[in-house]
Design a protein around this motif. Structure first.
Motif, PDB file in Angstrom:
ATOM      1  N   PHE A  94       0.783  -1.235   0.000  1.00  0.00           N
ATOM      2  CA  PHE A  94       0.000   0.000   0.000  1.00  0.00           C
ATOM      3  C   PHE A  94       0.818   1.290   0.000  1.00  0.00           C
ATOM      4  N   PRO A 152       3.751   2.188  -1.664  1.00  0.00           N
ATOM      5  CA  PRO A 152       4.056   2.688  -3.014  1.00  0.00           C
ATOM      6  C   PRO A 152       2.810   3.145  -3.768  1.00  0.00           C
ATOM      7  N   ALA A 153       1.707   2.406  -3.614  1.00  0.00           N
ATOM      8  CA  ALA A 153       0.471   2.796  -4.297  1.00  0.00           C
ATOM      9  C   ALA A 153      -0.024   4.147  -3.795  1.00  0.00           C
ATOM     10  N   ALA A 154       0.010   4.337  -2.467  1.00  0.00           N
ATOM     11  CA  ALA A 154      -0.446   5.603  -1.893  1.00  0.00           C
ATOM     12  C   ALA A 154       0.474   6.752  -2.296  1.00  0.00           C
ATOM     13  N   LEU A 212       2.256   7.002  -5.027  1.00  0.00           N
ATOM     14  CA  LEU A 212       2.050   7.312  -6.441  1.00  0.00           C
ATOM     15  C   LEU A 212       0.840   8.215  -6.630  1.00  0.00           C
ATOM     16  N   VAL A 213      -0.274   7.838  -6.013  1.00  0.00           N
ATOM     17  CA  VAL A 213      -1.494   8.640  -6.146  1.00  0.00           C
ATOM     18  C   VAL A 213      -1.326   9.987  -5.451  1.00  0.00           C
ATOM     19  N   ALA A 223      -2.637   7.254 -12.669  1.00  0.00           N
ATOM     20  CA  ALA A 223      -1.892   6.898 -11.456  1.00  0.00           C
ATOM     21  C   ALA A 223      -2.738   6.022 -10.540  1.00  0.00           C
ATOM     22  N   ILE A 224      -4.022   6.362 -10.426  1.00  0.00           N
ATOM     23  CA  ILE A 224      -4.926   5.558  -9.592  1.00  0.00           C
ATOM     24  C   ILE A 224      -5.058   4.149 -10.162  1.00  0.00           C
ATOM     25  N   ALA A 231      -1.942   2.202  -9.472  1.00  0.00           N
ATOM     26  CA  ALA A 231      -1.875   1.862  -8.050  1.00  0.00           C
ATOM     27  C   ALA A 231      -2.807   0.698  -7.721  1.00  0.00           C
ATOM     28  N   TYR A 249      -1.322  -2.507  -9.201  1.00  0.00           N
ATOM     29  CA  TYR A 249      -0.158  -2.893  -8.395  1.00  0.00           C
ATOM     30  C   TYR A 249      -0.599  -3.532  -7.076  1.00  0.00           C
ATOM     31  N   ALA A 250      -1.522  -2.868  -6.369  1.00  0.00           N
ATOM     32  CA  ALA A 250      -1.971  -3.368  -5.069  1.00  0.00           C
ATOM     33  C   ALA A 250      -2.732  -4.683  -5.216  1.00  0.00           C
TER      34      ALA A 250
END
Length: 273
Positions: free
Chosen positions: A155, A157-159, A161-162, A178-179, A182, A185-186
């Motif tokens: 979470f 890296p995903a957070a 990025l967004v 980006a969302i 993410a 990816y997640a």
């Protein structure tokens, strides 16, 4: 001369490829499991899991209910204590709440690993006990670390990025991209890391070793593992429309199905007690 009736009898029931063939030797090592490759049919996994629900419902439902009670009690106590301390000292309350969340996680992680173990043992026709959820309490610290590391890798890296796309004020199209990245990816890692806790518990792997082992193994058939998880989720969701009565069957089905997939990939070590 003695013959093998299982192999020579044309009327014998066919054996599923998913069954652990103990006659062929020991359970594979982690390196062997990763290198040998595997495959499974989604329908066969669910069919075998359903056939093993009978005779295990009471044990699995008992374990699941006890897990729910422990999680609820731990969360309630953590929230109550942190609230009481927070009234007297807000700063101390925040620190205490974080500490209690860690303690709660230490309780939940080994219990979840124990639930996995029940499904794994049922899939391999080993005896199961409802109190198997406590078998890994002595590994609470590494399991907690594994749980935390797994969530950080999924979470953070995903957070970031967004969040970065939003802070930079990038065009709405870029933000949506980006969302989407993410989420993909997640989702990928959430599925790939599904066996992290049972690998740590059963095979004594370190948190990072378990994460990487689960990812490498699941990635070989990621789509099928994802499909099994989606179907399990749908079965659980449909149970809501039966006033939750259907959970008596869908919870054991879910745990055993995951156990069968685990068994297919890694094998299941025989019980030591």
């Amino acid at each position: 001369m003695t013959t093998n009736s299982t192999n020579n009898n044309p009327y014998s029931a066919p054996q599923s490829d998913l069954e652990l063939d103990n006659s062929q030797g020991k359970v594979p090592s982690i390196s062997e499991a990763l290198s040998r490759g595997y495959d499974f049919a989604i329908g066969e996994v669910l069919s075998e899991a359903w056939s093993k629900v009978s005779g295990s419902k009471g044990t699995i439902i008992g374990a699941a209910l006890l897990t729910f009670v422990l999680m609820w009690v731990a969360s309630f106590i953590a929230g109550l204590i942190s609230s009481l301390i927070g009234i007297a000292s807000p700063g101390l309350g925040i620190a205490t709440e974080l500490t209690l969340e860690i303690i709660t996680g230490a309780l939940i992680a080994p219990v979840i690993a124990g639930l996995f173990l029940i499904g794994m043992h049922r899939s391999a026709n080993y005896p199961i006990r409802f109190n198997m959820i406590f078998d890994f309490v002595n590994k609470a610290v590494p399991l907690l670390l594994g749980y935390l590391l797994m969530n950080l890798v999924i979470f953070v890296p995903a957070a970031l990025l967004v969040g970065l796309a939003a802070v930079l004020g990038l065009p709405i199209g870029v933000l949506f991209l980006a969302i989407a990245i993410a989420v993909i990816y997640a989702t990928y890692l959430s599925v790939a890391y599904i066996f992290t806790l049972p690998l740590m518990a059963e095979r004594d792997l370190s948190p990072w070793q378990a994460l990487e082992t689960s990812r490498k193994a699941v990635s070989q058939r990621w789509g099928k593992v994802f499909a099994v998880l989606i179907l399990i989720y749908l079965f659980m969701l449909l149970s809501v429309f039966t006033l939750f009565i259907g959970l008596i069957w869908t919870i054991p089905l879910a745990l055993i199905a995951l156990g069968i997939v685990y068994r297919t990939i890694f094998g299941v070590l025989p019980p030591t007690h």
